[in-house]
Design a protein around this motif. Structure first.
Motif, mmCIF file in Angstrom:
data_model
loop_
_atom_site.group_PDB
_atom_site.id
_atom_site.type_symbol
_atom_site.label_atom_id
_atom_site.label_comp_id
_atom_site.label_asym_id
_atom_site.label_seq_id
_atom_site.Cartn_x
_atom_site.Cartn_y
_atom_site.Cartn_z
ATOM 1 N N ASN A 40 -4.583 -9.286 4.045
ATOM 2 C CA ASN A 40 -4.161 -8.007 3.475
ATOM 3 C C ASN A 40 -5.052 -6.867 3.947
ATOM 4 O OD1 ASN A 40 -1.989 -8.808 1.401
ATOM 5 N ND2 ASN A 40 -3.663 -10.216 0.924
ATOM 6 N N ARG A 41 -4.560 -5.643 3.759
ATOM 7 C CA ARG A 41 -5.352 -4.466 4.119
ATOM 8 C C ARG A 41 -6.692 -4.447 3.385
ATOM 9 N NH1 ARG A 41 -3.715 -1.920 8.747
ATOM 10 N NH2 ARG A 41 -1.435 -2.003 8.865
ATOM 11 N N ALA A 42 -6.677 -4.886 2.126
ATOM 12 C CA ALA A 42 -7.924 -4.909 1.366
ATOM 13 C C ALA A 42 -8.957 -5.833 2.001
ATOM 14 C CB ALA A 42 -7.652 -5.335 -0.072
ATOM 15 N N THR A 46 -12.587 -4.718 3.132
ATOM 16 C CA THR A 46 -13.757 -5.481 2.685
ATOM 17 C C THR A 46 -14.655 -5.796 3.864
ATOM 18 O OG1 THR A 46 -12.596 -6.453 0.801
ATOM 19 C CG2 THR A 46 -14.492 -7.666 1.655
ATOM 20 N N TYR A 51 -14.127 -1.123 1.278
ATOM 21 C CA TYR A 51 -13.390 -1.455 0.064
ATOM 22 C C TYR A 51 -14.275 -1.194 -1.141
ATOM 23 C CZ TYR A 51 -10.233 -3.951 -3.088
ATOM 24 O OH TYR A 51 -9.370 -4.274 -4.109
ATOM 25 N N ALA A 239 -2.320 2.941 -2.768
ATOM 26 C CA ALA A 239 -3.280 2.657 -1.695
ATOM 27 C C ALA A 239 -3.705 3.953 -1.025
ATOM 28 C CB ALA A 239 -2.662 1.719 -0.660
ATOM 29 N N GLN A 264 -3.665 -0.259 -9.221
ATOM 30 C CA GLN A 264 -4.652 -1.092 -8.539
ATOM 31 C C GLN A 264 -4.754 -2.379 -9.343
ATOM 32 O OE1 GLN A 264 -7.911 -2.468 -8.628
ATOM 33 N NE2 GLN A 264 -7.841 -2.853 -6.447
#
Length: 329
Positions: A40-42, A46, A51, A239, A264
């Motif tokens: 994922n983008r997160a 990270t 993040y 996001a 979120q």
């Protein structure tokens, strides 16, 4: 066990497969041998240190995965050894062969649900589901604008909005991705790299604007989302992959009585008491019934986690990117 580890923040190259300690399940936890993990983008944020909840290296990324329960800790009652499950929020992270996860974040897989589809549910599909069903409350006949409709969240959002009886306007950054979104069920498409999304939305709605806008991009796009929303519209911001400030004019939304929602999922669970297991079970059932498709763009073995991040950050995917921790390649 093997895991993809980040020892210092940086580009995809900092993700390296290493031996790390096997986690022991604690009170209320289960140990899952992982078959698939979502990218994922997160995860990319990270890895790069951008993040907001990343912590400090060493870090094993990964918020979601699926596999088989191999061990249970004390006081576990909901799942048992041998159960096929999908889960979220495990330790050390799901870019690994095993993860320890609290049973409150574990859902049994129904028959007919594959590893990749199951592993993909806790982030992108759950996000789209909660934003459209719980926050925006999409109604039949409404118009829904979905930004980045070929992304993981956008893919599912288009399907859910159509299932709710809405007209869907999809945006994408290339004609190829736009064609993919239209093939996924969107009614209209806008290439946001070369067209004015606001002008196109107003044209398609006869000047009324969209009842619901799902902003999956953030940054400057958030201001456009407010302009594209109609009177009494709902804008859901989930996001900021643009990683830039959003400059807005309050006159673009308050005279229209536009409602703005933020979403979120980690905060929702940790601070506001949301338990997503019922919603995840509903999504899993929809996949098995054929009412929802989880499109997997590409899979990578664990040792190629850096390649998975390059693929995602290069915006090459249409749908989900997955890791297979047990695949040696």
């Amino acid at each position: 066990m093997r895991a993809a580890l980040v020892r210092e923040f940086g580009g995809p190259e900092v993700l390296r497969e290493e031996e790390v300690p096997l986690p022991a399940p604690g009170e209320g936890e289960v140990l899952i041998e992982l078959e698939a993990a979502g990218v994922n983008r997160a995860d990319a944020l990270t890895r790069s240190g951008r993040y907001h909840a990343a912590g400090q290296p060493p870090i094993v990324p990964g918020f979601e995965g699926s596999g088989v329960v191999r061990q249970t800790g004390a006081s576990v009652t909901d799942v048992g050894v041998g159960d096929r499950v999908f889960a979220f929020g495990g330790r050390p992270g799901f870019y690994a062969e095993y993860a320890a996860v609290h049973e409150g974040r574990v859902v049994r897989m129904p028959d007919g649900l594959g590893w990749d589809a199951a592993a993909a549910l806790p982030v992108a599909p759950l996000t789209a589901f909660y934003c459209l069903r719980r926050l925006a409350r999409v109604e039949p006949g409404e118009t829904v604008l979905v930004w980045a409709a070929a992304s993981g969240v956008g893919d599912v959002a288009v399907q859910l909005a159509k299932a709710a009886g809405a007209t869907v306007i999809a945006t994408a950054g290339s004609d190829e991705k736009l064609d993919w979104a239209l093939g996924n069920g969107a009614d209209h498409g806008v290439n946001h790299s070369g067209e004015s999304v606001v002008d196109r939305v107003l044209e398609l709605t006869g000047g009324a604007g969209a009842e619901v806008v799902l902003d999956t991009v953030g940054g400057a796009r958030f201001g456009e989302s407010l302009k594209a929303a109609g009177h009494g519209g709902r804008v859901v911001a989930l996001a900021n992959v643009a990683l830039e400030e959003s400059v807005i004019d309050t006159r673009d939304f308050y005279p229209k009585n536009v409602a703005i929602y933020g979403f979120q999922v980690t905060n929702l669970m940790q601070r506001l008491g949301y338990d997503p297991r019922e919603d995840l079970a509903e999504l899993a059932s929809a996949v098995v019934a054929g009412d929802l498709k989880v499109h997997v763009d590409r899979t990578f073995p664990l040792r190629e986690a850096a390649g998975a991040h390059r693929h995602l950050e290069g915006r090459l995917n249409r749908g989900k990117v997955m890791l297979h921790p047990g695949e040696r390649g």
